[in-house]
Motif scaffolding. Structure first.
Motif, mmCIF file in Angstrom:
data_model
loop_
_atom_site.group_PDB
_atom_site.id
_atom_site.type_symbol
_atom_site.label_atom_id
_atom_site.label_comp_id
_atom_site.label_asym_id
_atom_site.label_seq_id
_atom_site.Cartn_x
_atom_site.Cartn_y
_atom_site.Cartn_z
ATOM 1 N N MET A 1 0.712 -0.941 -0.051
ATOM 2 C CA MET A 1 0.231 -0.024 -0.380
ATOM 3 C C MET A 1 1.141 1.117 0.282
ATOM 4 S SD MET A 1 -2.822 -0.044 0.151
ATOM 5 C CE MET A 1 -3.271 1.702 0.121
ATOM 6 N N ARG A 2 0.872 2.731 -1.130
ATOM 7 C CA ARG A 2 1.122 3.545 -0.791
ATOM 8 C C ARG A 2 0.385 4.225 -0.358
ATOM 9 N NH1 ARG A 2 1.340 5.554 -4.813
ATOM 10 N NH2 ARG A 2 2.742 7.243 -4.896
ATOM 11 N N ASP A 3 -0.451 4.456 1.061
ATOM 12 C CA ASP A 3 -1.107 5.324 1.621
ATOM 13 C C ASP A 3 -0.292 6.475 2.011
ATOM 14 O OD1 ASP A 3 -4.257 3.293 2.780
ATOM 15 O OD2 ASP A 3 -3.518 4.855 0.605
ATOM 16 N N ILE A 4 0.578 6.687 1.406
ATOM 17 C CA ILE A 4 0.709 8.267 2.201
ATOM 18 C C ILE A 4 1.015 9.374 1.359
ATOM 19 C CG2 ILE A 4 2.666 6.915 4.010
ATOM 20 C CD1 ILE A 4 4.899 7.249 0.918
ATOM 21 N N THR A 5 0.742 10.612 2.118
ATOM 22 C CA THR A 5 0.180 11.368 0.738
ATOM 23 C C THR A 5 1.825 11.607 0.097
ATOM 24 O OG1 THR A 5 0.651 12.848 2.940
ATOM 25 C CG2 THR A 5 -1.749 12.565 1.636
ATOM 26 N N ARG A 10 1.881 16.431 6.500
ATOM 27 C CA ARG A 10 0.176 16.793 8.053
ATOM 28 C C ARG A 10 -0.212 17.679 7.198
ATOM 29 N NH1 ARG A 10 -3.623 14.672 10.872
ATOM 30 N NH2 ARG A 10 -4.714 17.069 11.421
ATOM 31 N N PRO A 11 -1.286 17.106 6.104
ATOM 32 C CA PRO A 11 -1.586 18.418 5.489
ATOM 33 C C PRO A 11 -3.291 18.820 6.181
ATOM 34 C CG PRO A 11 -2.866 16.134 4.583
ATOM 35 C CD PRO A 11 -1.971 16.241 5.658
ATOM 36 N N VAL A 12 -3.053 20.465 5.784
ATOM 37 C CA VAL A 12 -3.785 21.700 6.871
ATOM 38 C C VAL A 12 -4.691 21.482 6.586
ATOM 39 C CG1 VAL A 12 -2.485 22.491 8.138
ATOM 40 C CG2 VAL A 12 -2.677 22.896 6.310
ATOM 41 N N THR A 13 -6.389 21.505 6.907
ATOM 42 C CA THR A 13 -7.242 21.780 5.911
ATOM 43 C C THR A 13 -8.303 23.212 6.301
ATOM 44 O OG1 THR A 13 -8.545 20.479 7.444
ATOM 45 C CG2 THR A 13 -7.880 19.109 5.573
ATOM 46 N N GLN A 20 -2.422 30.094 4.863
ATOM 47 C CA GLN A 20 -1.486 29.875 4.766
ATOM 48 C C GLN A 20 -0.549 30.249 3.009
ATOM 49 O OE1 GLN A 20 -0.178 26.310 5.706
ATOM 50 N NE2 GLN A 20 -0.322 27.148 7.790
ATOM 51 N N HIS A 21 -2.074 29.427 2.367
ATOM 52 C CA HIS A 21 -1.565 29.432 0.789
ATOM 53 C C HIS A 21 -1.581 31.015 0.179
ATOM 54 C CE1 HIS A 21 -1.562 28.272 -2.995
ATOM 55 N NE2 HIS A 21 -2.346 28.758 -3.717
ATOM 56 N N TYR A 24 1.311 32.438 1.134
ATOM 57 C CA TYR A 24 2.165 31.863 0.021
ATOM 58 C C TYR A 24 2.524 32.832 -1.301
ATOM 59 C CZ TYR A 24 5.380 28.826 -2.532
ATOM 60 O OH TYR A 24 5.788 28.658 -3.610
ATOM 61 N N THR A 295 3.120 25.212 -7.267
ATOM 62 C CA THR A 295 4.648 24.664 -7.071
ATOM 63 C C THR A 295 4.365 23.556 -5.183
ATOM 64 O OG1 THR A 295 5.480 26.591 -6.125
ATOM 65 C CG2 THR A 295 5.631 25.243 -8.556
ATOM 66 N N ARG B 20 7.204 24.304 -2.391
ATOM 67 C CA ARG B 20 7.367 25.079 -1.217
ATOM 68 C C ARG B 20 7.621 25.172 0.642
ATOM 69 N NH1 ARG B 20 1.218 26.691 -1.641
ATOM 70 N NH2 ARG B 20 0.870 27.068 -0.197
ATOM 71 N N LYS B 256 7.321 -8.329 -3.690
ATOM 72 C CA LYS B 256 5.712 -7.674 -3.640
ATOM 73 C C LYS B 256 5.027 -6.847 -4.893
ATOM 74 C CE LYS B 256 3.801 -3.469 -1.643
ATOM 75 N NZ LYS B 256 3.714 -2.211 -1.143
ATOM 76 N N ARG B 451 -10.727 15.541 5.208
ATOM 77 C CA ARG B 451 -9.674 15.909 3.532
ATOM 78 C C ARG B 451 -10.793 15.986 2.675
ATOM 79 N NH1 ARG B 451 -4.016 12.804 4.769
ATOM 80 N NH2 ARG B 451 -3.580 13.106 6.875
ATOM 81 N N PHE B 452 -10.216 16.822 1.750
ATOM 82 C CA PHE B 452 -10.332 17.357 -0.018
ATOM 83 C C PHE B 452 -9.685 15.749 -0.677
ATOM 84 C CE2 PHE B 452 -10.792 20.589 1.833
ATOM 85 C CZ PHE B 452 -13.244 21.212 1.782
ATOM 86 N N GLN B 455 -5.827 15.736 -0.812
ATOM 87 C CA GLN B 455 -4.994 15.366 -0.242
ATOM 88 C C GLN B 455 -4.793 13.826 0.387
ATOM 89 O OE1 GLN B 455 -7.138 18.086 2.554
ATOM 90 N NE2 GLN B 455 -5.830 19.153 2.683
ATOM 91 N N SER B 457 -4.267 10.160 -1.497
ATOM 92 C CA SER B 457 -3.664 9.563 -1.990
ATOM 93 C C SER B 457 -4.554 8.383 -3.415
ATOM 94 C CB SER B 457 -2.274 8.243 -1.700
ATOM 95 O OG SER B 457 -3.536 7.396 -1.413
ATOM 96 N N GLN B 460 -6.202 5.876 -1.790
ATOM 97 C CA GLN B 460 -7.697 6.849 -0.858
ATOM 98 C C GLN B 460 -8.951 7.079 -2.055
ATOM 99 O OE1 GLN B 460 -5.061 9.052 1.027
ATOM 100 N NE2 GLN B 460 -3.711 7.452 2.309
ATOM 101 N N SER B 489 0.034 -2.872 -7.110
ATOM 102 C CA SER B 489 -0.434 -2.729 -5.668
ATOM 103 C C SER B 489 -1.005 -2.560 -5.192
ATOM 104 C CB SER B 489 1.292 -2.527 -5.178
ATOM 105 O OG SER B 489 1.154 -1.312 -4.712
ATOM 106 N N VAL B 490 -1.534 -1.670 -5.654
ATOM 107 C CA VAL B 490 -2.862 -0.550 -4.801
ATOM 108 C C VAL B 490 -3.621 -1.967 -5.291
ATOM 109 C CG1 VAL B 490 -4.155 1.132 -4.202
ATOM 110 C CG2 VAL B 490 -1.775 1.414 -4.707
ATOM 111 N N VAL B 493 -4.180 -4.423 -3.850
ATOM 112 C CA VAL B 493 -5.631 -4.841 -2.216
ATOM 113 C C VAL B 493 -7.494 -4.472 -2.571
ATOM 114 C CG1 VAL B 493 -5.590 -3.151 -0.279
ATOM 115 C CG2 VAL B 493 -3.356 -3.262 -1.217
#
Lengths: 295, 564
Positions: A1-5, A10-13, A20-21, A24, A295, B20, B256, B451-452, B455, B457, B460, B489-490, B493
């Motif tokens: 699994m690539r469940d990382i952003t 940690r994204p802020v909402t 913030q944007h 910037y 960016t 950024r 994998k 999350r939007f 944000q 993957s 997800q 791999s996704v 799953v």
């Protein structure tokens, strides 16, 4: 699994992320920051202007007529001895108000008509398209003059005329933005969720094209101010002795030949700065909402 | 392959991007070498840095990116320090590149023959006198039938596969020494993929070129390349000969990837990494006595001409002829039992998506009937269907998880949408509780609910789309290539998740796909479509192991498999 952003941060909402944007973009883009500052200044002037001015803008004093800029009259006085600085400041509210009102009106008319045209297509599209074409067939300023002349010489009608001449711009932008999203996956998904077509238009399409429309609004603000001032310049809409940049320029124009340049110059400068500010702001807003530039 | 003097030698390459949030290393310490005449595959999932590597070699990184460390040696030129003039000469003449979307790479308003001529003249490969013959000769070389005619064609007049051949022709026009193909067949049909890849390999051999194939598809890499480089998260994890890498993958990540690639003779659970598979759920008992979904003689026609043509006909008083309608779906019939899954397979333009859109009532039918649980839903106009109670019972999972989520809705709002419109839950808390229950069901961590889409993957987002589709406990779920946009791999799953949900909730699936291997894993029955008609249908194991139709055999043989 690539469940990382991707960013790993940690994204802020919500509001915080938007702030913030914005910070910037402003930091990256000093010109936009400058325009934004100018915008705040204009808004403050429009709201508090009448309470800040040192001299009543309508109070005439023939003894002080046609005096050049001095410590008492920063921008000099006009042919009736009225303080030009006070008049320029006080006029902000009227000019800004006309611009805001007409832009809000044209957004409601043109924006909604355009979204409906792009989303429903068919006859809606044809009717909105032909209305736009008809309006664009006239020289816009002449059309605005005609509308004010026909409807009656009031500030309300200036607002309406300015809104009408801007209608095609809004309708076209909204139409093309809605059209590309018409068959988007999330619109189909909304249909599957039991949303009616009209609700899809309001809850799915409209929020997504709002950023583009806000940019459009900022870009046309400048034009709306110019249009209102232009109409007043030729004697339509706002009537003397009310302070308004267009009228002031018109009144001062006659005195330029005899050397009293300040009467026309300062309201003209105010007009220029306001238009300049909205155009810069529009460009900056486009950068903020355009994800390609992020960016 | 002699290792004495590689054509391209990348040593310890690190590429950084200024963002950024600070400097991000896209690739780190990458070593790759390509010998003369060699075909090398760079394999990895999205974000592995395989494309960045090729961009660095061509030195076409965008403004934010820079080569931070390492050397790129192409023959005797040091790419990292060469001047822009030298690089311009190198690109096209010595190193050519083919991109994923052939249509985007071609100028839409210029004849394809002219575009080839432009390249030839630019790099002084032809004189104005003989450039046309040369261009036609190149078209012939990339197996374009009737090249003299096609010379005058515009890109929109050609199919996707044909366009990609034109792009290859452009890339090979100047006889480069190195060809970089970045996902050259993604988005093309499997049979087209086969002809395009065979063409690339053949031309490589003929011209003595070297080729770098960048792909996410292990099977493709193994079938067409001699050596494979596997990348993960910006690093090279394994480099080996393609016939050994699949027999004895040494790195855990390669193993994998290997496991996750759908192939004959495995079950869905085998795709998951070792030790992560849960026991297979027993399916819910369902009533299979009554017919569930019966489609008969379904037809969808699209008019070929627009309003202008109709007007012209009206004034000329010519009767409109029937042949002017295009039949996207040409009278198909099939049935689906409750609790089972049916695969609808075919190449692009075969009518499988149109069929699925008619069954889920987003598109009106031209004729035919769709009996859903004893009711003919084909008679209900698509516009009215959205508000009927029937809507709850037929839902869909879309192909592109990004496109199917409103960018302005949070995950929770997206999942809640059908519940708010069609569900019978009252109150914010009840809806939220249901969203959380669904999120747990599809394995989406609860903190992601607010999350939007941007944000999240890809995997997800796919889970959010699935949660939304099952929110109302539908009986029939149409899956339109739900994993086509996901990494293998996704995909593994998500496919397992779909299987488990079906068993747990007693749903039926109509699975639309171009990928026979995925259908093999998920479906009990399969229908193969071509040109709007059914070519073959039957139990999945029968159709895929002993196909009767020539077309099915052709499809099956075009799938590249890693040697097992």
């Amino acid at each position: 699994m690539r469940d990382i952003t991707v960013t790993g941060v940690r994204p802020v909402t919500g509001l915080l992320a938007t702030l913030q944007h914005t910070r910037y973009v402003l930091a990256e883009n000093p010109v936009t920051a400058f325009a934004f500052g100018l915008f705040v200044l204009i808004v403050v002037t429009a709201i508090f202007g009448p309470h800040l001015v040192p001299i009543d803008p309508l109070q005439s004093d023939t003894a002080q007529a046609l005096k050049p800029p001095s410590a008492r009259h920063w921008f000099g006085t006009d042919q009736l001895g009225r303080d030009i600085f006070s008049r320029v400041i006080v006029a902000t509210r009227l000019d800004f108000g006309i611009a805001i009102a007409s832009v809000a009106l044209v957004f409601a008319m043109g924006g909604l008509a355009g979204v409906a045209a792009g989303f429903f297509g068919g006859w809606t599209d044809r009717i909105v398209g032909r209305i736009s074409d008809t309006i664009m067939a006239f020289p816009l300023f002449v059309l605005a003059m005609g509308i004010v002349a026909a409807l009656g010489n009031t500030v309300t009608n200036i607002v309406i005329a300015t809104a009408i001449v801007n209608f095609p711009l809004y309708a076209r932008v909204a139409r093309s933005e809605a059209n590309v999203r018409r068959e988007a996956g999330f619109v189909q998904a909304a249909r599957l969720s039991g949303n009616g077509e009209f609700r899809i238009l309001l809850t799915q399409i409209l929020p997504n094209i709002m950023p583009i429309m806000v940019v459009q609004m900022s870009l046309t603000m400048g034009y709306a101010i110019l249009n209102a001032a232009g109409l007043s310049f030729i004697g339509l809409g706002v009537r003397p002795p009310q302070a308004e940049w267009g009228i002031m320029v018109a009144e001062g124009a006659a005195f330029i030949v005899s050397g009293e340049w300040w009467i026309a110059l300062f309201p003209g400068l105010a007009l220029m700065i306001a238009v300049f500010c909205f155009n810069l702001l529009g460009d900056g807003l486009r950068d903020i909402v355009d994800p390609q530039r992020r960016t | 392959m002699t290792e004495t003097m590689p054509l391209l030698d990348v040593r310890d390459l690190t590429v950084e991007f200024a963002t950024r949030r600070g400097v991000v290393k896209a690739i780190e310490h990458v070593d790759i070498s390509v010998g003369k005449g060699e075909t090398l595959a760079i394999v990895g999932e999205s974000g592995s840095g395989k494309s960045v590597t090729s961009f660095a070699v061509m030195r076409i990184l965008d403004r934010a990116g820079r080569i931070a460390q390492g050397a790129i040696q192409f023959t005797s030129i040091d790419v990292a320090t060469a001047s822009e003039d030298e690089m311009r000469d190198l690109r096209g003449r010595e190193i050519s590149m083919i991109f994923q979307n052939p249509r985007a790479a071609l100028n839409p308003i210029r004849k394809v023959g002219r575009q080839i001529e432009d390249v030839l003249l630019e790099h002084v490969q032809a004189e104005p006198g003989n450039v046309k013959e040369k261009a036609i000769e190149i078209l012939r070389k990339v197996r374009i039938a009737r090249p003299e005619e096609r010379y005058h064609a515009y890109p929109f007049e050609l199919s996707g596969g044909m366009c990609q051949r034109i792009v290859i022709a452009l890339a090979l026009a100047c006889r480069p020494q190195l060809l970089i193909a970045d996902e050259p067949t993604t988005g093309l049909d499997v049979t087209t993929q086969k002809t395009v890849m065979e063409l690339i390999v053949e031309l490589t051999r003929e011209q003595g070129m070297s080729t770098i194939l960048i792909t996410h598809d292990l099977g493709l890499a193994a079938t067409y390349c001699s050596r494979v480089v596997v990348m993960e998260k910006g690093r090279v994890v394994e480099t080996a000969k393609s016939d050994t890498i699949f027999k004895a993958p040494s790195h855990a990540y390669t193993r994998k990837l290997m496991r996750a690639t759908p192939r004959p003779g495995v079950t869905l659970r085998d795709l998951l990494p070792e030790g992560e598979a849960t026991p297979v759920l027993a399916p819910q008992p369902v009533d299979t006595t009554t017919p569930f979904l019966v489609v008969e003689n379904l037809v969808k026609e699209y008019p070929r001409q627009g309003v202008t043509k109709t007007m012209a006909q009206f004034f000329k008083r010519e009767p409109a002829t029937d042949s002017q309608a295009f039949r996207a779906v040409d009278g198909i019939s099939f049935s689906l039992a409750r609790g089972s899954s049916l695969g609808l397979v075919g190449e692009s333009g075969c009518g499988k998506s149109t069929t699925s859109m008619m069954i889920n009532r987003l598109t009106d039918t031209t004729s035919g009937s769709i009996m859903f649980d004893g009711e003919d839903i084909a008679e209900i106009p698509a516009k009215q269907f959205a508000k009927l109670p029937l809507r709850r019972r037929i839902q869909m999972v879309f192909q592109d998880p990004t496109d199917s989520l409103n960018p302005r809705f949070t995950a929770a709002r997206a999942i809640a949408d059908p519940i708010l419109r069609l569900g019978d839950l009252d109150g914010k808390d009840a809806v939220r509780a249901r969203c959380e229950e669904l999120a747990r069901l599809v394995g989406l961590p609860l903190e992601f609910l607010d999350r939007f889409p941007h944000q999240l993957s890809g995997g997800q987002k796919a889970r959010v789309g699935i949660a939304r589709a099952i929110a109302l406990n539908p009986e029939l779920v149409i899956l339109d290539e739900p994993t086509a946009a996901l990494d293998v791999s996704v995909q593994a799953v998500v496919l397992n998740l779909l299987q488990d949900l079906k068993a747990a909730l007693g749903m039926s699936y109509l699975f639309v796909s171009h990928d026979l291997e995925v259908v093999r894993l998920l479906c009990d029955h399969v229908i193969v479509m071509r040109n709007g008609r059914i070519v073959e249908e039957g139990a999945t194991s029968r159709v895929l192991n002993a196909p009767e139709a020539e077309y099915t055999r052709e499809l099956l043989s075009a799938i590249p498999h890693p040697p097992v």
